[in-house]
Write a protein that holds these residues in place. Structure first.
Motif, PDB file in Angstrom:
ATOM      1  N   SER A 133      -8.364 -12.805  34.671  1.00  0.00           N
ATOM      2  CA  SER A 133      -7.458 -12.887  33.523  1.00  0.00           C
ATOM      3  C   SER A 133      -8.125 -13.617  32.359  1.00  0.00           C
ATOM      4  CB  SER A 133      -6.175 -13.608  33.927  1.00  0.00           C
ATOM      5  OG  SER A 133      -6.455 -14.956  34.269  1.00  0.00           O
TER       6      SER A 133
ATOM      7  N   LEU B 116       7.816  -4.794  34.549  1.00  0.00           N
ATOM      8  CA  LEU B 116       6.994  -5.898  34.048  1.00  0.00           C
ATOM      9  C   LEU B 116       7.780  -6.788  33.094  1.00  0.00           C
ATOM     10  CD1 LEU B 116       3.645  -3.993  33.331  1.00  0.00           C
ATOM     11  CD2 LEU B 116       4.148  -5.520  35.252  1.00  0.00           C
TER      12      LEU B 116
ATOM     13  N   GLY C  79      -6.415 -10.236  29.768  1.00  0.00           N
ATOM     14  CA  GLY C  79      -5.110  -9.934  30.355  1.00  0.00           C
ATOM     15  C   GLY C  79      -4.444 -11.153  30.956  1.00  0.00           C
ATOM     16  N   ALA C  80      -3.218 -10.950  31.413  1.00  0.00           N
ATOM     17  CA  ALA C  80      -2.432 -12.026  32.010  1.00  0.00           C
ATOM     18  C   ALA C  80      -2.837 -12.248  33.460  1.00  0.00           C
ATOM     19  CB  ALA C  80      -0.946 -11.698  31.902  1.00  0.00           C
TER      20      ALA C  80
ATOM     21  N   TYR D  74       2.552 -13.703  35.285  1.00  0.00           N
ATOM     22  CA  TYR D  74       2.854 -12.300  35.027  1.00  0.00           C
ATOM     23  C   TYR D  74       3.110 -11.599  36.354  1.00  0.00           C
ATOM     24  CZ  TYR D  74       2.470  -8.113  31.997  1.00  0.00           C
ATOM     25  OH  TYR D  74       2.726  -6.999  31.253  1.00  0.00           O
TER      26      TYR D  74
ATOM     27  N   ARG E 179      -2.744  -4.012  29.553  1.00  0.00           N
ATOM     28  CA  ARG E 179      -3.562  -5.202  29.797  1.00  0.00           C
ATOM     29  C   ARG E 179      -3.677  -6.035  28.533  1.00  0.00           C
ATOM     30  NH1 ARG E 179      -9.816  -4.690  31.425  1.00  0.00           N
ATOM     31  NH2 ARG E 179      -8.906  -3.673  33.264  1.00  0.00           N
TER      32      ARG E 179
ATOM     33  N   ARG F 225      -5.822  -9.553  37.412  1.00  0.00           N
ATOM     34  CA  ARG F 225      -5.444  -9.897  36.032  1.00  0.00           C
ATOM     35  C   ARG F 225      -3.990  -9.468  35.835  1.00  0.00           C
ATOM     36  NH1 ARG F 225     -10.194  -6.345  34.922  1.00  0.00           N
ATOM     37  NH2 ARG F 225     -11.325  -8.045  33.929  1.00  0.00           N
ATOM     38  N   ASP F 226      -3.660  -8.601  34.876  1.00  0.00           N
ATOM     39  CA  ASP F 226      -2.261  -8.210  34.729  1.00  0.00           C
ATOM     40  C   ASP F 226      -1.788  -7.370  35.912  1.00  0.00           C
ATOM     41  OD1 ASP F 226      -4.133  -6.311  33.559  1.00  0.00           O
ATOM     42  OD2 ASP F 226      -2.370  -5.110  33.038  1.00  0.00           O
ATOM     43  N   HIS F 227      -2.720  -6.761  36.611  1.00  0.00           N
ATOM     44  CA  HIS F 227      -2.451  -6.133  37.900  1.00  0.00           C
ATOM     45  C   HIS F 227      -3.767  -6.077  38.657  1.00  0.00           C
ATOM     46  CE1 HIS F 227      -4.337  -2.231  36.955  1.00  0.00           C
ATOM     47  NE2 HIS F 227      -3.878  -2.431  35.732  1.00  0.00           N
TER      48      HIS F 227
ATOM     49  N   SER G  73      -0.487  -7.773  27.727  1.00  0.00           N
ATOM     50  CA  SER G  73      -0.159  -8.880  28.637  1.00  0.00           C
ATOM     51  C   SER G  73      -0.788 -10.196  28.213  1.00  0.00           C
ATOM     52  CB  SER G  73      -0.596  -8.535  30.065  1.00  0.00           C
ATOM     53  OG  SER G  73      -2.003  -8.612  30.214  1.00  0.00           O
ATOM     54  N   ASN G  74      -1.778 -10.157  27.320  1.00  0.00           N
ATOM     55  CA  ASN G  74      -2.398 -11.403  26.851  1.00  0.00           C
ATOM     56  C   ASN G  74      -1.388 -12.325  26.179  1.00  0.00           C
ATOM     57  OD1 ASN G  74      -5.558 -11.513  27.098  1.00  0.00           O
ATOM     58  ND2 ASN G  74      -5.051  -9.388  26.647  1.00  0.00           N
TER      59      ASN G  74
END
Length: 772
Positions: free
Chosen positions: A47, A563, A110-111, A136, A532, A80-82, A535-536
Motif C-alpha cells: 500500500s 467497498l 493504494g489503501a 480499507y 486502486r 494493497r486495496d485488494h 483508494s489512496n
C-alpha cells in the motif's frame, strides 16, 4: 535490576465487586533453533504507506531467514486495496534473488486491505511484512489453518505494533520489530523459539489473559478473575521442544496488587487489537470500566456525578444511587424529546403525502396579469417582504429572470423584493416567483398576464402521469483543468498509470489529484487501477470524515458499494452526531445487498432529534427507506418503524445533491420544460416539482421531486452560494444523484461527482429527457 523470583507469585485486587488476580510465573528463557517450514507464505504490504517502511532492513532480515531455509517455496501475495494474485518463487541453496528482485521493484500505491486474502493450507507459516495500518476493505484478518503460524515483521515508526503483536500471538507466532541496527536480532527471532505458553487453564478462575505467549524475560504473567476463595492455575509450556506443566495456587487472601484489575484490562485489550473493528463495543466497555485510554475512549475529567451521567460511565460506589436517579431522568427527557421530534416529522411527512396525492397540470403555466402602466418618474409599487420569496442577492434574481428569456431585466430597490421588466411599450413590476413562471423562449409582451393560481384547461399531458413517458438521463461530464490532466489526456492507455506514478509525489496531499486520475483510468476501462488510485484517499488522513465521504461517494459512483460500506462505517464512527453519516451508510448497505441493516440506519436519521441545520433530511431519508421496503416486498422486518412513516411515494424524477464541506451553502436548481426553475426561493412549481428546504450550514442533502413529469428537458444545475468554513478547502466536492422511476422496478440511478472552487460558481450537471 530487581532480582528474579524463583517461584510463582499471585496477587489480588477487588475492583467493582469482582476479585481480579495477576500471577507472575518464572519460566526458563533459553532459546533453541526451530524447525523451519518448506512452504512459506510472504504477505507483502504494498500500500501507499508501505513506502515509509525501512525496506532495506526488512530485506536484510529476510535474507538471513531464507538462507537458513535453504531450499523451499515462497508464495508471495501483495496486499494493497485488494490482494493481488499469488506468485510462487523457488529458493534453492538459499538463493532467493528472483523474489528479492520482485520485492525491490514494488510500487507502493493504494489503501491497506490487510484482511483481503485467503490462506493456503499447504503453507507452513506466513510472514506478514507490514505497518499493520489496515484502513480499507474487510475488517477481519483471515483465520489460518490449524498448525499454521503467523510471524509479523515491521520496520515503520508509525506501525500499529499492538495489532501486529495480537495477530501473531493469536496465530501461534510473534511480532518481530526490525531497524537497520537490529537486523541480526530480528533474524535470530525468526530462526529460534524461546519458552512458549501453549495453554493456560484453571479451576475457580475465569477470563484468563496472558501478557505474552512468548515470554522474552523469563516471566509469564497471567491475569484473570477469581471465582472461589481457593483456586488453581495451570500453564502448559514448551521448553526446548519438551512439554512441561506449572501449577500456581491462588488465594483470595493473597497480597494486594493495586493494578491487578487494570493489568487484566490491558492484557484483554491487547488480545482484542487483532480485530479492533469487530470488537469496538467491548473495547469501549473495558476502557470506560477500568479507566484505560483506548481507540473508543479518551481522557475525560469527571468532577461531578453529572459528568458520569453525561458520558455514561459507571461512577464510584458513593455516587451510584445519585447516578441511577439522574440516569432515569435523562432517559425520560430523551424519550419526551424523541416523541416530540417524531410527531413533528410525522406532520411534515403528512404534508409531503398530500403534495404527492395532488394532481398538477402539465400545460403551459399561467403568467400574472399585466399591471397598470406606471408613468415616467412615478414610484414603482413593491410587494411586501412577507409575500415575496426569500432571496439573497441581486445575482440570484437576475439568474431567476434569465430563465424567462426576457428582453430586458433590471433589479431595482435596495431591498430586492421584485424585478422590474422593461419593454418598449410599458414597464411592469413582477415578483421573482412571477418571473420564474414565464416560459423559456416567450416574449413577455406576447404572453397574457394571468392572475397567479389560474389553471389552464388545455393540458397536453394527463396530470396523473398516465401517459407513461420515457425517461432518460444525460450527464455533463465534469473535466478538471489541472496541469497533469493534459499529460494524461495525451497519453496512450498503457501509459496512464506510469504517468500517474510520475506525477504522484507532487500531489500526495491532494484528494483532487487521486479523484482526477481515477476518473481517467475508469474512463479508459482500467477499473482495477482506477479503484486502486481512488483508494489512496483512505491513506491520506484516517480521521478526516470529509475525505472519507468523498471516497465513499466516488466508490458508489464507480458501482463498488461493497467497498463503500466500510468507508461509510468509518465516517459514522467519526461523525455519529451528523445524520448524513447514517444515511450514507444505509444507502451503501442497500446497494451492497444489506437491506435490513440499511433501513435500520436510515430510520436512525428519521427518529433522532438533530440540530436544526439539518432540516428535512428526515423526509428525504423516508423516501429512500420506503423505496427499499417496497422493493423487497415484505421481506424486511419493519416492526421497529413507526407505522405513520411507512408510505411509499414513487416519483418520475428525483435529484439529490450532497457535498463534503461543512458550513457551506450549495443550491440545487432544476428548470423544467416550462422554463420554471425550482430552487430555494421557489420550492413548488406549476407542474408539481418540489424542492426541500435550503441547507445553508451543513452538507445537504437537497432534494428535487416530481411525481408526474411533463415531456421535455429538465436542466439540473448546482450553485455554490458560499461558505463559512474556518479553513476553506481548495474545492468543495459535490455528489449529485439522478433517478428516473424512483421507487419503481424500472428505477435507474446515475451519480456524478464534481468540484466547485469559487463562491457564486454555477455549473450545469445534467439533464433529464422525458419523451411521450
Amino acid at each position: 535490576s530487581l532480582p528474579a523470583q524463583s517461584a510463582p507469585q499471585a496477587y489480588t485486587q477487588v475492583w467493582g465487586g469482582d476479585t481480579y488476580f495477576v500471577a507472575d510465573v518464572p519460566v526458563p528463557s533459553q532459546r533453541s533453533t526451530r524447525a523451519l517450514p518448506k512452504v512459506i507464505g510472504l504477505l507483502w504490504d504494498s500500500s501507499g504507506s508501505g513506502a515509509n517502511r525501512a525496506i532495506a532492513a526488512e530485506l536484510a532480515t529476510l535474507d538471513g531467514y531464507f538462507q537458513a531455509i535453504g531450499t523451499g517455496e515462497v508464495q508471495l501475495t501483495r496486499l494493497r486495496d485488494h490482494a493481488e494474485p499469488t506468485r510462487k518463487f523457488t529458493i534453492v541453496g538459499g538463493d532467493w534473488s528472483a523474489l528479492r528482485k520482485a520485492l525491490e521493484s514494488t510500487v507502493y500505491d493504494g489503501a491497506s486491505a490487510l484482511g483481503d486474502w485467503q490462506p493456503d493450507a499447504a503453507v507452513g507459516e506466513y510472514v506478514l511484512v507490514s505497518d499493520g495500518l489496515g484502513n480499507y476493505g474487510p475488517t477481519s484478518f483471515p483465520s489460518l489453518p490449524t498448525g499454521t503460524r503467523l510471524l509479523t515483521l515491521d520496520s515503520a515508526t508509525s506501525a500499529d505494533s499492538d495489532r501486529l503483536r495480537s495477530l501473531a500471538v493469536r496465530n501461534g507466532g510473534k511480532r518481530i520489530p526490525v531497524t537497520a541496527a537490529t537486523v541480526a536480532a530480528a533474524v535470530q527471532m525468526l530462526l529460534t523459539d524461546t519458552t512458549n505458553v501453549e495453554r493456560v487453564a484453571g479451576d475457580g478462575v475465569s477470563d484468563l489473559e496472558l501478557e505474552s505467549l512468548d515470554p522474552e524475560s523469563g516471566l509469564v504473567r497471567v491475569a484473570g478473575r477469581l471465582l472461589a476463595p481457593r483456586a488453581k492455575l495451570t500453564l502448559s509450556l514448551r521448553v526446548d521442544g519438551q512439554r512441561r506443566e506449572i501449577t500456581v495456587p491462588i488465594d483470595d487472601k493473597a497480597s494486594d496488587h493495586p493494578l491487578a484489575a487494570r493489568l487484566w484490562a490491558s492484557f484483554r485489550l491487547a488480545s482484542l487489537a487483532a480485530d479492533p473493528e469487530l470488537k469496538r463495543a467491548e473495547i469501549g466497555r473495558i476502557g470506560k470500566r477500568f479507566g484505560v485510554v483506548t481507540e473508543e475512549t479518551s481522557l475525560i475529567v469527571l468532577d461531578t456525578v453529572e459528568d458520569y451521567v453525561r458520558y455514561d460511565i459507571a461512577p464510584p460506589a458513593t455516587l451510584q444511587a445519585q447516578f441511577a436517579v439522574l440516569k432515569e431522568q435523562q432517559r425520560s427527557r430523551q424519550k419526551t424529546t424523541r416523541d416530540q421530534h417524531l410527531n413533528a416529522v410525522a406532520a411534515q411527512f403528512a404534508a409531503k403525502t398530500a403534495w404527492w396525492d395532488k394532481s398538477y397540470p402539465k400545460d403551459l403555466p399561467p403568467v400574472p396579469k399585466e399591471s397598470k402602466q406606471i408613468s415616467a418618474g412615478a414610484a414603482a409599487p413593491r410587494p411586501s417582504v412577507s409575500s415575496a420569496p426569500r432571496v439573497r442577492s441581486q445575482s440570484d434574481l437576475s439568474a431567476a429572470a434569465a430563465a424567462s428569456d426576457l428582453d430586458s431585466v433590471t433589479v431595482t430597490g435596495s431591498a430586492i423584493n421584485a424585478i422590474e421588466v422593461s419593454s418598449v411599450e410599458s414597464t411592469t413590476i413582477l415578483t421573482a416567483e412571477q418571473i420564474a413562471r414565464v416560459p423559456v423562449g416567450r416574449n413577455i409582451n406576447a404572453v397574457p398576464l394571468l392572475a397567479p393560481g389560474t389553471v389552464r384547461s388545455d393540458s397536453p399531458v394527463p396530470a396523473d402521469g398516465s401517459s407513461a413517458p420515457t425517461l432518460g438521463i444525460v450527464l455533463k461530464k465534469w473535466s478538471a483543468d489541472a496541469p497533469y490532466i493534459a499529460r494524461l489526456k495525451a497519453a496512450k492507455p498503457d501509459q496512464l498509470y506510469a504517468i500517474y506514478l510520475d506525477e504522484k509525489p507532487a500531489y500526495l496531499a491532494s484528494s483532487a489529484f487521486f479523484l482526477d486520475v481515477a476518473d481517467v483510468l475508469l474512463d479508459a476501462d482500467q477499473r482495477d487501477l482506477g479503484l486502486r488510485v481512488l483508494s489512496n484517499l483512505a491513506e491520506m488522513d484516517l480521521e478526516n470524515r470529509q475525505v472519507l465521504r468523498i471516497l465513499g461517494y466516488r466508490l458508489m459512483q464507480a458501482d463498488a458499494p461493497a467497498l463503500a460500506v466500510p468507508v461509510f462505517a468509518q465516517v459514522l464512527r467519526l461523525a455519529g452526531e451528523e445524520p448524513q453519516s447514517f444515511r450514507d451508510l444505509g444507502l451503501a448497505e442497500d446497494a451492497a445487498g444489506q437491506s435490513q441493516s440499511a433501513i435500520e440506519n436510515l430510520y436512525e436519521v428519521v427518529q433522532r432529534p438533530w440540530d436544526d441545520r439539518f432540516a428535512e433530511i428526515e423526509l428525504i431519508t423516508l423516501a429512500e427507506l420506503n423505496a427499499i421496503v417496497t422493493r423487497k416486498g415484505g421481506k424486511l422486518d419493519t416492526s421497529g418503524i413507526d407505522a405513520r412513516f411507512l408510505r411509499h411515494l414513487p416519483l418520475d424524477l428525483r435529484v439529490v445533491l450532497t457535498w463534503d464541506a461543512d458550513n457551506s451553502d450549495m443550491d440545487l436548481w432544476v428548470t423544467d420544460p416550462n422554463g420554471e426553475k425550482c430552487y430555494y426561493g421557489h420550492k413548488d412549481t406549476y407542474q408539481g416539482g418540489r424542492m426541500t428546504d435550503d441547507f445553508t450550514r451543513g452538507y445537504g442533502p437537497e432534494e428535487f421531486s416530481l411525481r408526474a413529469a411533463k415531456p421535455g428537458k429538465y436542466k439540473v444545475e448546482v450553485n455554490y452560494f458560499g461558505d463559512r468554513q474556518q479553513v476553506v478547502a481548495a474545492a468543495t466536492t459535490l455528489q449529485v444523484q439522478f433517478t428516473t422511476g424512483f421507487g419503481s422496478p424500472q428505477a435507474k440511478d446515475q451519480r456524478v461527482t464534481l468540484r466547485l472552487q469559487d463562491s457564486k460558481e454555477t455549473v450545469l450537471v445534467g439533464e433529464f429527457t422525458v419523451t411521450p
